[in-house]
Design a protein around this motif. Structure first.
Motif, mmCIF file in Angstrom:
data_model
loop_
_atom_site.group_PDB
_atom_site.id
_atom_site.type_symbol
_atom_site.label_atom_id
_atom_site.label_comp_id
_atom_site.label_asym_id
_atom_site.label_seq_id
_atom_site.Cartn_x
_atom_site.Cartn_y
_atom_site.Cartn_z
ATOM 1 N N SER A 25 0.768 -1.061 -0.153
ATOM 2 C CA SER A 25 -0.018 -0.030 -0.097
ATOM 3 C C SER A 25 0.909 1.028 -0.002
ATOM 4 O O SER A 25 0.598 2.200 -0.708
ATOM 5 N N LEU A 26 1.971 0.978 0.711
ATOM 6 C CA LEU A 26 2.872 2.215 1.002
ATOM 7 C C LEU A 26 3.418 2.578 -0.624
ATOM 8 O O LEU A 26 3.331 3.651 -0.967
ATOM 9 N N GLU A 27 3.901 1.464 -1.107
ATOM 10 C CA GLU A 27 4.798 1.782 -2.341
ATOM 11 C C GLU A 27 4.080 2.078 -3.400
ATOM 12 O O GLU A 27 4.447 2.917 -4.225
ATOM 13 N N CYS A 28 2.537 1.838 -3.374
ATOM 14 C CA CYS A 28 1.745 2.023 -4.716
ATOM 15 C C CYS A 28 0.809 3.512 -4.251
ATOM 16 O O CYS A 28 -0.084 3.958 -5.068
ATOM 17 N N ALA A 38 -6.584 -1.857 -3.063
ATOM 18 C CA ALA A 38 -6.868 -3.369 -2.998
ATOM 19 C C ALA A 38 -6.107 -3.912 -1.616
ATOM 20 O O ALA A 38 -6.183 -4.878 -1.191
ATOM 21 N N ALA A 39 -4.572 -3.169 -1.323
ATOM 22 C CA ALA A 39 -3.937 -3.820 -0.565
ATOM 23 C C ALA A 39 -4.528 -3.406 0.988
ATOM 24 O O ALA A 39 -4.535 -4.399 1.820
ATOM 25 N N GLU A 40 -5.202 -2.109 1.003
ATOM 26 C CA GLU A 40 -5.766 -1.926 2.166
ATOM 27 C C GLU A 40 -6.763 -2.689 2.317
ATOM 28 O O GLU A 40 -7.221 -3.427 3.534
ATOM 29 N N SER A 41 -7.651 -3.040 1.452
ATOM 30 C CA SER A 41 -9.128 -3.952 1.501
ATOM 31 C C SER A 41 -8.422 -5.309 1.994
ATOM 32 O O SER A 41 -9.136 -6.000 2.890
ATOM 33 N N GLY A 42 -7.384 -5.608 1.275
ATOM 34 C CA GLY A 42 -6.879 -6.957 1.568
ATOM 35 C C GLY A 42 -6.517 -7.153 3.176
ATOM 36 O O GLY A 42 -6.620 -8.278 3.645
ATOM 37 N N ILE A 43 -5.819 -6.079 3.975
ATOM 38 C CA ILE A 43 -5.495 -6.294 5.213
ATOM 39 C C ILE A 43 -6.882 -6.227 6.034
ATOM 40 O O ILE A 43 -6.770 -7.254 7.049
ATOM 41 N N ILE A 44 -7.883 -5.713 5.804
ATOM 42 C CA ILE A 44 -9.169 -5.743 6.350
ATOM 43 C C ILE A 44 -9.629 -7.235 6.270
ATOM 44 O O ILE A 44 -10.020 -7.900 7.346
ATOM 45 N N LYS A 45 -9.453 -7.892 5.059
ATOM 46 C CA LYS A 45 -9.949 -9.141 4.786
ATOM 47 C C LYS A 45 -9.375 -10.178 5.566
ATOM 48 O O LYS A 45 -9.749 -11.087 6.098
ATOM 49 N N PRO A 70 -4.484 -8.362 -4.372
ATOM 50 C CA PRO A 70 -3.540 -7.205 -4.596
ATOM 51 C C PRO A 70 -2.032 -7.511 -4.865
ATOM 52 O O PRO A 70 -1.758 -6.601 -5.670
ATOM 53 N N PHE A 71 -1.541 -8.549 -4.432
ATOM 54 C CA PHE A 71 -0.170 -8.925 -4.866
ATOM 55 C C PHE A 71 -0.215 -8.919 -6.357
ATOM 56 O O PHE A 71 1.000 -8.537 -7.102
ATOM 57 N N LEU A 72 -1.127 -9.404 -7.032
ATOM 58 C CA LEU A 72 -1.231 -9.793 -8.462
ATOM 59 C C LEU A 72 -1.335 -8.574 -9.301
ATOM 60 O O LEU A 72 -0.398 -8.096 -9.954
ATOM 61 N N MET A 73 -1.878 -7.668 -8.669
ATOM 62 C CA MET A 73 -1.863 -6.233 -9.124
ATOM 63 C C MET A 73 -0.758 -5.449 -8.847
ATOM 64 O O MET A 73 -0.189 -4.887 -9.973
ATOM 65 N N GLY A 74 -0.033 -5.845 -7.902
ATOM 66 C CA GLY A 74 1.168 -5.018 -7.615
ATOM 67 C C GLY A 74 2.369 -5.568 -8.783
ATOM 68 O O GLY A 74 2.940 -4.847 -9.281
#
Length: 1760
Positions: A25-28, A38-45, A70-74
């Motif tokens: 999340s930080l990097e993007c 996506a990363a942040e929602s991933g954390i919640i998930k 999120p990672f795939l998107m990354g």
């Protein structure tokens, strides 16, 4: 898994995930806001999942698509940093296995995009790897995509990526197949029905496979497609692919997962359909390519072999063959054939090298090789693959030697293996190579025909570590170092051999143990399971048969190639280690072939080793002949077929020994190299370890060893071990120090080799023995005809083998000893010596070995062991026999006590020695015998005692050494003592044995056959002993005969009582009489030649100096011995049925001996005669037992020195009669007698005696110097026998017998003596002594007459005959008897010195006078006793006596001895004093009529003898003799004249006339005056005169005639007186003063005295008896007397006075005339008287009898 699912790990994972999402999340945040969201929602998930679910991981997995998003998107941002972060996070998730299939698919797609963009390639590969390895969620197309991705990355430009991708691909492929394995493991319990898969070449997956298997299948199928340069079906998206990589992948799959292919038919199908065709296709450039062939030959250019592909293909092929051989049988056949082809010399070097490496890989897998063999070689119409491989290796090796590795020349490989002797041959040695491989370098190498190939250390034994097959990185073919291919090929061979042998031997071992256990189980008593067991056993054996077929095929397939290659290498090897390996391979192959029973191949390998052991060119045909010849054994040491094994090897081998070849004509020397010694050791090793399988090859092995041993100069020592040592002849062996230290080792190994034969089975052992025997036979052949040192190898080793196999010696004994016996007969002494040494050592060892069961219980074995010892007796060589006897001696010393049934053999050996075999031999044999007799008689079976006797006897007969003969007789004596002491034991044992034999004989239905059979066995033993001694009694040597004779009779005498009664029959007939016959025959035919000396310097006494005399001694001894036995054992012999026949035979022998022309024998015969008649009797009355059992009196029987010639040993023998009788357990004891009751026996004796007497005393017909005349002692002994004999036959003794006796007595007395002997026999002839013979004769007659005296009337008629006999002897006094025509000197006229000097050869008659005189005394005595017997009267005995006496009486002074006639007179007087009364008694019968004239003549002849007395007769003697005459006249006056009336008148007349004659004697002119005084028998005349007167005037005159005769006699007498007186007166007157002759004076005195006597007588007589005429005549004398008064002689005067005085009585007145007339009446008878007186005068004149008288002598003195 546990590590990732623990709460801590989960907690950590959640933290990490949240951390990763935050970072993302930080990097993007700035550039890629969608990603950040996506990363942040991933954390919640994540947090939500963690909060809601207890199983967090499962929940994560469920929602993984969302979590991963999120990672795939990354990653999609393509920003390196972000991408890296995302990939790391994805990897973390993967590693915790929280990625679902869908997520995985997404991930892969994402990775694919990255790949296409060439981003983070290494991270990609890593991610793929993690994804595929952590779980199995990725499969099917996702999987294929992942794999393609890796492949794509492999072909990037970046090297690192390239390599990493390659590794990843390999790992991924592996993972795919590992999944299949895991899947199979999961489903292994659910068995699917396999569905047949059809050939499927499209890319659609096979529906029957489970998911993982399906993926793997698709993958493998596409790999094949790719390698084949076809499009893949499943790996969509492949852009590029290399064949090398594809082949490597295929290889790794096939190698790592064979089970997948084997378990799944689909995969198997792939192998068959895809892989194999592919490989074959790819191989084609290699196959077609020929190095150096022109490319234009084919239309299209041939593709050149490509190293990387070729090498990888070979690797694949290796794997295929190794793992899938069972699936791909046909394909493998193709592959293997290709491999073989690649070895061809025209292929590139690198190709050959990798092919060899591939083959090596196969060679270390024996089971695989076995399969080849089963699948190809053993099938018909199939390539013999296995064989081809081996042969190819062989050819390959050969080609390396033949083709220099650098050049490209193509040479056709020569397939002949070790004998590669093509013409490319020895000449092309390359000096450079040689220099390199010469002494300077120590590199191990092969060198052959100048080709030098180093040996490289390429591999560890047993592993195929390839060098070139591993060069996966090389594209260009590498350069192969020199020697590499050779070294690999060499190792191939070694590993092949090692593998095959280890495998087969292991299986063989298993099979053996299984078969053993199965046989054990079958042998157990099986119950219900028996059938089952048997079933398993048969299965087992079938299986074994199959296996064996395979093994045999394998060996058969490979041995030729192997042997060719190995032989070549062995030959070429210059390295000890390499040589060792090659030899080891050959050895193991030989052993394997042996175990499998493949003779040809076995022999071939062994031959190779043997060849290697011997020097090059060595002429040993064994090795060059074909194996066919081997089996037929037709080979020879001396073969000329020299084969050049290896011309090159000599130069590279250190020579360690130089020696002589073993050949008939050794030429020069041969050299042994260290390699030869190495081979020899291998050979020894082979024989040592694998002897059991060598079989007929022992021949090869041993022949070679024999040659090597010979060259090295090893010689056999004690026990057969070989020791270094060289015989003197021939060039000595040169040995280097190296080999010198080896020799003891070799020698030791050699010995151990034969020691190890104890572990061989029986068959192998026989092979070994046979081989040694044939070697030995050869050595024997070579040794024929020369005395060179033979090869003793075989004999020595036979000995060693025998010694170590004692525990089963039985199985090899016969061939072993049979051969050694042949060796013993060999003409070469050294050979023989060793044969004997070996044989005797074996026998001794065999006897001392502790067998099981022991020898004492295994008689058969013992006999077997001893038999060869006996066989040696058939060999004539003395050295062998000495060995044999020494062996016997040692056996006796060590084993004597336990020989048991072996005794007959041992004794047989001693007994087999013949006289001609030399002294030392006989001596040794005899030593053995002595040992036996002294120590071992008690230990041997009694049945052998007979053999001992025979052997001892045979030594007695040996004529080599007298001492041995004599000692052996002593041994027989000892043996007899032993029999005597142990009699009971021996008897028991023999009887037991006899019973057994009897039973056997009955079972066989044959007679029991043994000498002296009917006798009991113990007696047979004695009989054998006696028979042996009997043989020795007729030995040619006198000393032996004597000793044997003494021993024989001593033993019979001493121990004879032990014999059964019936056996005596045999003793007498078979032993004693047989002996007597032989002795008699020998004596009578013996040589009369003089023997000079007794050998050496011994002088022989003259009484033994001819063979005849020596035999005489034997005859004497024998006869004496037999006679003694007859005498001492008569109580035993008499009860035998044929005693009388025996008696006759004995008498016959005595007779023939007595009549032999030898004094010693004849005399001894008579002594024996005396003995059997018991004249010398040892028996006593006390020997007649009343109660046999109770008696135990010891009777000493003295047998001894009764005669000078009897036994030398006199001894006492005592047998108790109880014992003696106890032996005959009959119902009653035998009669024991001192005398022989049976008259027949005595008469037989008498007949013999008569024959002896008549033969020996019969005078010879011709007389020459050689005439035999019996000796005095003989005749004496002969006659001395008669009295004793007569005692027994007197009852039947007839007149005939008496006459026979008379003839003999007469003959005996008549025999003269030899002048040599006379001084010893004759008394000096002046002594009147009888010889013993004469005494014996008289004794005989004395016995007779005494017997007649007490005998019956019938016997008394013999008196006259006895008288006749005696009277005949009396005559000898005057007429010595003649002995035939023999001239004898009378003893009386032969003084001793004259006999000796002048007549040494003459015969001297005895002095018979004493004998005759003694006979006469006997006659007188006898007559005194028997005068009145009727026979004596009837047979005119008295007349005969008188007639006989008349001879000496008439001879008187002419008798040879003066005593004779004196004795005759006294005898006559005594006889008449007894006989005349008898005669008178029988006057009337006329029986005595003829006697009277005889008597008258006798008186006449004696009283008026014609013989003159000797000149030297003294007066005293004369007077004595006169007194005898007077006695006779007195007898007439007392015994005859008084009984005139009973006596014939003629006789009385004769007597009267005689008295007349005696009473007057006139002068006889024959005397000188001096003699007359004593020659006048005055006393005699006076007695005659007185007797006349007395008779004339006696009152007893009974008849007128008698008176008349006497009166007439008186008148004559008176008339004579008248005349004498007248003549005297006349002469007196004429003579004047001269005195008259003395005799005239004497006469006148006598007349005067007579006148006075007459007148006195007339006065005394009764007047009527006196005739008147007589008175007238008396008175008429008166005037004449008166006239004499004038005489001058005073004597005459005194006589005259006496004469005149009586006349006073006549002074009567004259008577009447009547008386005168009566006187005249008598006148006419005057004439008669005159006549009578005249005749008296005549008589007186003739006889010239001188009378000596006292008166006359008185007158004589008066005249003086």
């Amino acid at each position: 898994m546990a590590g990732t699912s623990s709460p801590e790990a989960v907690k950590k994972l959640l933290e990490n995930m949240q951390g990763d999402l935050r970072s993302l999340s930080l990097e993007c945040r700035k550039k890629f806001p969608p990603v950040k969201e996506a990363a942040e929602s991933g954390i919640i998930k994540v947090k939500t999942i963690a909060a809601r679910n207890s199983d967090i991981l499962a929940a994560l997995k469920e929602n993984s698509s969302e979590v991963v998003q999120p990672f795939l998107m990354g990653c999609g941002t393509k920003e390196p940093k972000i991408t890296q972060l995302c990939l790391a996070a994805i990897q973390r998730l993967m590693s915790h296995e929280v990625v679902s299939e869908a997520a995985a698919g997404n991930i892969i797609n994402m990775l694919w995009q990255l790949m296409e963009n060439s981003l983070e390639e290494l991270k990609l590969l890593q991610t793929v790897l993690v994804l595929l390895t952590t779980n199995t969620v990725v499969h099917d197309e996702a999987l294929s995509k992942a794999i393609v991705l890796c492949f794509r990355l492999h072909f990037t430009k970046d090297n690192i990526t390239n390599n990493t991708a390659a590794a990843t691909v390999r790992q991924v492929v592996t993972v795919v197949f590992e999944r299949v394995v895991a899947e199979d493991e999961r489903y292994k319990d659910t068995i699917d029905q396999p569905i047949t898969v059809q050939g499927n070449s499209n890319r659609r997956s096979v529906s029957t496979l489970k998911p993982c298997a399906k993926d793997a299948y698709m993958l493998f199928q596409d790999l094949c497609q790719l390698v084949n340069a076809d499009a893949p079906y499943w790996l969509v998206g492949m852009t590029e692919m290399t064949r090398t990589f594809g082949l490597e992948l295929l290889e790794s799959v096939l190698n790592d997962f064979p089970q997948v292919f084997l378990q799944h038919q689909e995969f198997s199908f792939l192998l068959k359909e895809r892989v194999c065709p592919l490989v074959i296709k790819l191989f084609s450039p290699n196959i077609k390519f020929r190095q150096g062939s022109s490319t234009s030959s084919s239309p299209a250019p041939v593709e050149k072999p490509y190293f990387p592909i070729c090498m990888r293909l070979l690797r694949v092929v290796s794997v295929l063959i190794k793992q899938f051989y069972s699936l791909l049988v046909t394909e493998c056949e193709i592959f293997l054939s290709l491999l073989v082809k690649f070895l061809d010399a025209d292929k590139p070097q690198w190709l050959r090298a990798v092919a060899v490496e591939s083959i090596h890989r196969l060679c270390v897998q024996p089971q695989l090789l076995r399969s080849f063999c089963q699948s190809y070689d053993m099938k018909q119409h199939s390539t013999k693959v296995f064989r081809d491989i081996v042969n190819a290796l062989g050819s390959f090796i050969q080609s390396l030697f033949l083709v220099p590795s650098t050049g490209n020349t193509s040479v056709t490989p020569n397939q002949t293996g070790s004998n590669a002797s093509g013409n490319t041959g020895a000449a092309q040695t390359n000096p450079g190579v040689l220099g390199m491989g010469g002494g300077a370098t120590v590199l191990p190498a092969f060198e052959y025909r100048g080709t030098w190939i180093p040996i490289l250390n390429v591999t560890v034994q047993g592993s195929a570590k390839a060098t070139y097959l591993e060069m996966l990185d090389k594209v260009e073919p590498p350069t192969i170092p020199e020697g590499y291919a050779m070294s690999v090929a060499f190792h191939c061979l070694l590993d092949l051999v090692r593998g095959i042998t280890t495998m087969i031997e292991g299986e063989l071992g298993e099979a053996e143990t299984v078969s053993q256990t199965s046989t054990e189980t079958t042998s157990l008593p099986a119950q219900s399971s028996e059938q089952q067991d048997l079933q398993s056993v048969s299965d087992q054996s079938e299986k074994e048969l199959v296996s064996r077929a395979v093994w045999e095929e394998m060996v058969n397939a490979c041995w030729c190639g192997l042997l060719a290659a190995l032989s070549l290498l062995l030959d070429a090897s210059t390295d000890e280690a390499a040589t060792e390996n090659i030899l080891k391979a050959e050895l193991t192959m030989a052993a394997l072939c042996g175990k499998l029973g493949l003779v040809t191949s076995r022999d071939a390998f062994i031959t190779a080793i043997c060849k290697g052991s011997l020097p090059p060119h060595y002429a040993l045909t064994v090795l060059n002949s074909t194996t066919a010849a081997l089996s037929s054994k037709s080979y020879s040491i001396q073969g000329q077929n020299v084969q050049m094994i290896s011309p090159s090897s000599e130069s590279h081998q250190q020579v360690v020994a130089v020696g002589q070849p073993l050949a008939l004509q050794p030429q020069g020397t041969v050299m042994l190299t260290s390699k030869n010694i190495q081979c020899m050791r291998t050979l020894l090793n082979l024989a040592h370890c694998h002897g059991a399988v060598l079989g007929t090859s022992w021949q090869l092995v041993l022949a070679t060893l024999q040659h090597l041993v010979w060259i090295l100069g090893l010689k056999p020592g004690v026990g057969g071990a070989l020791k270094p040592g060289r015989a003197a002849e021939g060039p000595s062996t040169v040995l280097t120090t190296a080999v010198m230290t080896d020799l003891p080792v070799i020698s030791n190994i050699l010995s151990r080799l034969f020691e190890s034969s104890q572990y061989l089975d029986d068959v192998s052992l026989h092979h070994l023995i046979n081989a040694l025997c044939s070697l030995s036979l050869e050595a024997m052949d070579m040794a024929y005809g020369n005395n060179k040192e033979p090869s003793l190898f075989a004999v020595a080793k036979l000995l060693e083998t025998g010694l170590v196999n004692m525990h089963r010696i039985e199985i090899l004994w016969r061939p072993l000893t049979g051969h050694l016996l042949e060796v013993c007969q060999h003409p070469n002494s050294r050979m023989r010596e060793w044969g004997a040494e070996a044989l005797t050592s074996l026998i001794k060892a065999g006897l001392t070995f502790s067998h099981d069961p022991p020898l004492s219980q295994n008689q058969r074995l013992q006999l077997l062991l001893l038999n060869p010892l006996k066989e040696l007796s058939n060999i004539s060589h003395p050295d062998i026999r000495i060995k044999q006897l020494e062996c016997v001696l040692q056996i006796l010393q060590s084993q004597g006590d336990s020989l048991g049934p072996g005794w007959p053999l041992v004794l047989g050996v001693m007994g087999a020695i013949r006289s001609d075999q030399g002294e030392s031999l006989i001596r040794t044999a005899f030593q053995c015998l002595q040992l036996v007799v002294t120590d071992f008689l008690p230990t041997m079976p009694c049945t052998c005692l007979q053999i001992v006797v025979e052997v001892a006897g045979s030594f007695g007969l040996h004529n080599q050494e007298l001492n041995i003969s004599l000692t052996s007789i002593g041994l027989l004596w000892n043996i007899s003592d032993y029999f005597f002491q142990r009699g009971e034991i021996i008897e028991k044992e023999l009887n037991k044995e006899e019973a057994v034999l009897q039973k056997q004989a009955e079972e066989k239905g044959v007679m029991l056959n043994r000498p002296f059979h009917p006798a009991p066995p113990f007696d047979c033993l004695w009989l054998c002993l006696y028979a042996k001694l009997g043989e020795l009694c007729v030995d040619p040597r006198p000393a032996v005969r004597k000793s044997a004779g003494q021993t024989l009779f001593s033993t019979i005498g001493a121990h004879g009582t032990l014999l059964q009664h019936s056996t005596w029959h045999t003793v007498i007939w078979k032993v004693l009489f047989h002996l007597l016959d032989r002795v008699r025959e020998a004596s009578t035919t013996a040589d009369k030649e003089k023997i000079e000396s007794g050998g050496g310097n011994i002088l022989i006494h003259h009484s033994r100096d001819t063979a005849e005399k020596q035999w005489a001694e034997t005859w004497v001894l024998t006869l004496a011995g037999v006679a003694r036995i007859f005498n001492t054992r008569r109580y035993l012999l008499q009860p035998l049925g044929d005693f009388s026949q025996a008696w006759d035979v004995l008498l016959d022998h005595i007779q023939s001996a007595a009549l032999s022309k030898n004094n010693e024998v004849s005399l001894a015969a008579l002594k024996s005669f005396q003995e059997i008649l018991q004249i010398v009797s040892p028996a006593r009355d006390s020997e007649k037992p009343e109660t046999p059992p109770a008696i135990n009196v010891s009777v000493p029987v003295v047998v001894g020195t009764t005669t000078a010639t009897s036994l030398g040993r006199s001894f006492m023998r005592t047998d108790s009669i109880g014992e003696r009788i106890g032996r005959y357990n009959g119902s009653e004891p035998p009669v024991i007698t001192d005398e022989i009751e049976d008259l027949n026996l005595w008469w037989a004796a008498w007949n013999s005696w008569y024959r002896i007497g008549s033969e020996s005393t019969r005078p010879p017909i011709t007389c020459d110097k050689l005439t035999f005349i019996p000796s005095q002692p003989f005749l004496t002994a002969l006659i001395q026998i008669f009295p004793a004999l007569y005692q027994h036959i007197k009852t039947g003794f007839s007149m005939d017998d008496l006459q026979k006796l008379g003839v003999i007595l007469h003959g005996a007395v008549s025999v003269p003596i030899s002048s040599d002997a006379s001084p010893f026999i004759l008394p000096s002839y002046t002594e009147a002594v009888l010889t013993s013979l004469q005494e014996a004769v008289l004794t005989a007659l004395d016995v007779l007459q005494k017997a007649i005296c007490v005998g019956s009337e019938s016997m008394q008629i013999m008196y006259p005959a006895i008288f006749d006999q005696l009277l005949a002897f009396v005559e000898f006094s005057c007429k010595p008897p003649q002995y035939g025509q023999l001239e004898t000197k009378h003893i009386a006229n032969a003084k001793y010195n004259q006999i000796q000097l002048f007549a040494p050869a003459e015969w001297v008659a005895l002095n018979y006078v004493p004998f005759a005189e003694r006979s006469l005394e006997v006659v007188v005595d006898l007559y005194q006793k028997t005068a009145c017997h009727k026979a004596v009267v009837t047979e005119k005995v008295l007349q005969n006596i008188i007639k006989t006496l008349r001879i000496p009486l008439s001879l008187k002074y002419s008798c040879p001895s003066e005593s004779t006639w004196k004795l005759a007179v006294s005898a006559l007087l005594k006889v008449l004093s007894i006989g005349l009364p008898v005669a008178r008694q029988h006057a009337s019968s006329g029986k005595f009529d003829s006697m009277w004239p005889e008597l008258a003549n006798t008186f006449e002849d004696f009283l008026f003898t014609k013989s003159t007395p000797p000149d030297n007769l003294s007066i005293q003697e004369f007077q004595k003799n006169e007194s005898i005459d007077v006695e006779v006249v007195q007898l007439i006056s007392t015994e005859i004249l008084p009984y005139a009336n009973f006596i014939p008148k003629d006789f009385v007349g004769q007597i009267m006339t005689m008295l007349n004659k005696g009473s007057i004697h006139s002068q006889s002119s024959s005397f000188t005056e001096a003699e007359i005084d004593i020659r006048m028998r005055e006393e005699f005349s006076k007695v005659c005169f007185e007797t006349l007167l007395q008779f004339s005037f006696s009152n007893k005159v009974t008849t007128p005639q008698e008176g008349y005769i006497s009166r007439m006699a008186l008148s004559v007498l008176l008339k004579r007186s008248q005349d004498v007186l007248h003549r005297y007166i006349e002469d007196e007157r004429l003579s004047g003063k001269c005195p008259l002759p003395r005799q005239q004076v004497t006469e006148i005195i006598f007349v005067l005295k007579a006148v006075s006597t007459l007148i006195d007588s007339l006065k005394k007589t009764q007047p009527e008896n006196v005739d008147a005429n007589t008175w007238a005549q008396v008175i008429a004398l008166y005037p004449t007397l008166v006239e004499c008064i004038t005489c001058s002689s005073s004597e005459v005067c005194s006589a005259l006075k006496e004469a005149l005085v009586p006349f006073k009585d006549f002074m009567h007145p004259p008577a009447p005339k009547l008386a005168t007339h009566s006187l005249r009446g008598q006148a006419p008878s005057t004439t008669f008287n005159l006549n009578a007186s005249e005749s008296g005068e005549v008589l007186q004149a003739k006889e010239g009898i001188a009378v000596h008288s006292c008166v006359a002598s008185g007158a004589h003195s008066a005249c003086r």
